[in-house]
Motif scaffolding. Sequence first.
Motif, PDB file in Angstrom:
ATOM      1  N   LEU A  55      24.642 -30.653 -42.033  1.00 46.55           N
ATOM      2  CA  LEU A  55      25.967 -30.387 -41.312  1.00 46.55           C
ATOM      3  C   LEU A  55      25.899 -29.168 -40.506  1.00 46.55           C
ATOM      4  O   LEU A  55      26.389 -29.268 -39.212  1.00 46.55           O
ATOM      5  CB  LEU A  55      26.950 -29.822 -42.345  1.00 46.55           C
ATOM      6  CG  LEU A  55      28.353 -29.099 -42.109  1.00 46.55           C
ATOM      7  CD1 LEU A  55      28.983 -30.797 -41.241  1.00 46.55           C
ATOM      8  CD2 LEU A  55      29.315 -29.023 -43.137  1.00 46.55           C
ATOM      9  N   SER A  56      25.231 -27.875 -40.610  1.00 43.11           N
ATOM     10  CA  SER A  56      24.966 -27.026 -39.795  1.00 43.11           C
ATOM     11  C   SER A  56      23.958 -27.495 -38.475  1.00 43.11           C
ATOM     12  O   SER A  56      24.386 -27.225 -37.249  1.00 43.11           O
ATOM     13  CB  SER A  56      24.291 -25.743 -40.462  1.00 43.11           C
ATOM     14  OG  SER A  56      22.984 -26.063 -40.982  1.00 43.11           O
ATOM     15  N   GLY A  57      22.874 -28.090 -38.859  1.00 39.81           N
ATOM     16  CA  GLY A  57      22.178 -28.594 -37.878  1.00 39.81           C
ATOM     17  C   GLY A  57      22.758 -29.648 -36.682  1.00 39.81           C
ATOM     18  O   GLY A  57      22.469 -29.560 -35.501  1.00 39.81           O
ATOM     19  N   SER A  58      23.726 -30.616 -37.498  1.00 42.96           N
ATOM     20  CA  SER A  58      24.544 -31.303 -36.630  1.00 42.96           C
ATOM     21  C   SER A  58      25.445 -30.649 -35.521  1.00 42.96           C
ATOM     22  O   SER A  58      25.659 -31.323 -34.430  1.00 42.96           O
ATOM     23  CB  SER A  58      25.436 -32.389 -37.389  1.00 42.96           C
ATOM     24  OG  SER A  58      24.451 -33.126 -38.168  1.00 42.96           O
ATOM     25  N   ILE A  59      26.027 -29.607 -36.088  1.00 45.65           N
ATOM     26  CA  ILE A  59      26.899 -28.831 -35.183  1.00 45.65           C
ATOM     27  C   ILE A  59      26.259 -28.443 -33.887  1.00 45.65           C
ATOM     28  O   ILE A  59      26.819 -28.299 -32.805  1.00 45.65           O
ATOM     29  CB  ILE A  59      27.641 -27.628 -36.052  1.00 45.65           C
ATOM     30  CG1 ILE A  59      28.734 -28.374 -37.037  1.00 45.65           C
ATOM     31  CG2 ILE A  59      28.542 -26.800 -35.105  1.00 45.65           C
ATOM     32  CD1 ILE A  59      28.945 -27.376 -38.016  1.00 45.65           C
ATOM     33  N   SER A  60      25.010 -27.644 -34.312  1.00 47.48           N
ATOM     34  CA  SER A  60      24.246 -27.367 -33.386  1.00 47.48           C
ATOM     35  C   SER A  60      23.808 -28.315 -32.276  1.00 47.48           C
ATOM     36  O   SER A  60      23.991 -28.162 -31.050  1.00 47.48           O
ATOM     37  CB  SER A  60      23.091 -26.701 -33.747  1.00 47.48           C
ATOM     38  OG  SER A  60      21.999 -26.140 -33.096  1.00 47.48           O
ATOM     39  N   HIS A  61      23.424 -29.411 -32.930  1.00 53.74           N
ATOM     40  CA  HIS A  61      22.997 -30.492 -31.959  1.00 53.74           C
ATOM     41  C   HIS A  61      24.097 -31.149 -31.192  1.00 53.74           C
ATOM     42  O   HIS A  61      24.015 -31.457 -30.004  1.00 53.74           O
ATOM     43  CB  HIS A  61      22.319 -31.615 -32.715  1.00 53.74           C
ATOM     44  CG  HIS A  61      20.895 -31.415 -32.939  1.00 53.74           C
ATOM     45  ND1 HIS A  61      19.852 -31.482 -32.174  1.00 53.74           N
ATOM     46  CD2 HIS A  61      20.026 -31.360 -34.146  1.00 53.74           C
ATOM     47  CE1 HIS A  61      18.489 -31.173 -32.496  1.00 53.74           C
ATOM     48  NE2 HIS A  61      18.962 -31.249 -34.089  1.00 53.74           N
ATOM     49  N   ILE A  67      23.343 -35.743 -29.542  1.00 53.58           N
ATOM     50  CA  ILE A  67      24.114 -36.689 -30.490  1.00 53.58           C
ATOM     51  C   ILE A  67      24.954 -37.764 -29.605  1.00 53.58           C
ATOM     52  O   ILE A  67      25.721 -37.399 -28.908  1.00 53.58           O
ATOM     53  CB  ILE A  67      24.928 -36.058 -31.565  1.00 53.58           C
ATOM     54  CG1 ILE A  67      24.122 -35.123 -32.274  1.00 53.58           C
ATOM     55  CG2 ILE A  67      25.669 -37.117 -32.377  1.00 53.58           C
ATOM     56  CD1 ILE A  67      24.995 -34.312 -33.442  1.00 53.58           C
ATOM     57  N   ILE A  68      24.386 -38.715 -29.926  1.00 55.38           N
ATOM     58  CA  ILE A  68      25.162 -40.289 -29.491  1.00 55.38           C
ATOM     59  C   ILE A  68      26.140 -40.461 -30.781  1.00 55.38           C
ATOM     60  O   ILE A  68      25.931 -41.222 -31.474  1.00 55.38           O
ATOM     61  CB  ILE A  68      24.372 -41.268 -29.112  1.00 55.38           C
ATOM     62  CG1 ILE A  68      23.341 -40.865 -27.918  1.00 55.38           C
ATOM     63  CG2 ILE A  68      25.265 -42.372 -28.467  1.00 55.38           C
ATOM     64  CD1 ILE A  68      22.489 -41.975 -27.350  1.00 55.38           C
ATOM     65  N   LEU A  69      27.301 -40.186 -30.367  1.00 54.50           N
ATOM     66  CA  LEU A  69      28.459 -40.355 -31.489  1.00 54.50           C
ATOM     67  C   LEU A  69      28.531 -41.916 -32.080  1.00 54.50           C
ATOM     68  O   LEU A  69      28.650 -41.930 -33.257  1.00 54.50           O
ATOM     69  CB  LEU A  69      29.768 -39.851 -31.171  1.00 54.50           C
ATOM     70  CG  LEU A  69      29.914 -38.392 -31.094  1.00 54.50           C
ATOM     71  CD1 LEU A  69      31.329 -37.869 -30.569  1.00 54.50           C
ATOM     72  CD2 LEU A  69      29.775 -37.850 -32.563  1.00 54.50           C
ATOM     73  N   LYS A  70      28.409 -43.004 -31.054  1.00 52.24           N
ATOM     74  CA  LYS A  70      28.525 -44.055 -31.411  1.00 52.24           C
ATOM     75  C   LYS A  70      27.700 -44.629 -32.497  1.00 52.24           C
ATOM     76  O   LYS A  70      27.880 -45.322 -33.481  1.00 52.24           O
ATOM     77  CB  LYS A  70      28.686 -45.044 -30.216  1.00 52.24           C
ATOM     78  CG  LYS A  70      28.757 -46.654 -30.466  1.00 52.24           C
ATOM     79  CD  LYS A  70      28.698 -47.235 -29.092  1.00 52.24           C
ATOM     80  CE  LYS A  70      28.741 -48.834 -29.532  1.00 52.24           C
ATOM     81  NZ  LYS A  70      28.480 -49.633 -28.199  1.00 52.24           N
ATOM     82  N   VAL A  71      26.269 -44.225 -32.018  1.00 57.03           N
ATOM     83  CA  VAL A  71      25.216 -44.544 -33.187  1.00 57.03           C
ATOM     84  C   VAL A  71      25.341 -43.848 -34.381  1.00 57.03           C
ATOM     85  O   VAL A  71      24.978 -44.468 -35.453  1.00 57.03           O
ATOM     86  CB  VAL A  71      23.823 -44.346 -32.153  1.00 57.03           C
ATOM     87  CG1 VAL A  71      22.685 -44.361 -33.219  1.00 57.03           C
ATOM     88  CG2 VAL A  71      23.611 -44.992 -30.737  1.00 57.03           C
ATOM     89  N   GLY A  72      25.514 -42.396 -34.146  1.00 60.74           N
ATOM     90  CA  GLY A  72      25.659 -41.849 -35.375  1.00 60.74           C
ATOM     91  C   GLY A  72      26.736 -42.362 -36.332  1.00 60.74           C
ATOM     92  O   GLY A  72      26.483 -42.400 -37.703  1.00 60.74           O
TER      93      GLY A  72
END
Length: 253
Positions: A55-61, A67-72
């Motif tokens: 979660l913390s890593g995702s916020i930073s990325h 991050i490509i939201l559609k893919v994620g």
Amino acid sequence: MVVQIILVMFITGVLLGFVGAGGSGFIISILTVIFHYPIHTSLGTALAAMIFSSLSGSISHYREGNIILKVGIVVGLFGAIGAWTSSNFSYFISAGDLKWLTSGMLYLSAIVLWLRMFIIEHRHSSGIQSNPLPVGIKFWLLSGGIGLVTGVISGMCGIGSASFIQIGLMFILGMSIRESAGTTMMVIIPIALAGGAGYYHLGYLNIHLLIEVVMGTMIGSYIGAKFTRRVPMPILKTAMILVPVTAATLLLF
């Protein structure tokens, strides 16, 4: 026992923060071999612990535009389905067989991690960036396939499958190294949530143990990350490969 677990997880966190790995396999090995928790409990606890670091890593990325939201969203959704299904199926696998299965997947993840390093070096030297994402039904089939396969691996073996996800995003969807790294961090969140929920449903997720693991590893990884840039790159790469190999070998004893 509580103090011992937090201390050992702190030391583990320092190592994992240093090599930049999620280290769920290493956590599984320590809980199973050193503290003698049942393998199912270790798997569920390690998988759920990844929620916080991811979660913390995702916020930073996300803030960095990695991050490509559609893919994620799509890969994460199918990954959650795979993780939930396989984590519930783990109930029917004996502790001995599950140890061997998890150990084998950790060895395989080390090979995939080495392959990922090779691909990154090749792309950097060749100047390769990314290709256009597939569209329509092809996008859903490819993204869903990546999610299901990696989700099943995570839910069954309690590992984050980060190296498997990144290889899939780079090879199958044609994403860049930066995009695949950031999007992978996002994908792990629903996988860890669904897999952790599955183990909790089966009674294999120890909440008190989870808190102790998270406390130790998060503090340790924060400190360990500060040493990453202070060692020669060959040593760092070797350490990254040795972490899953060591975890896999410990499980065999």
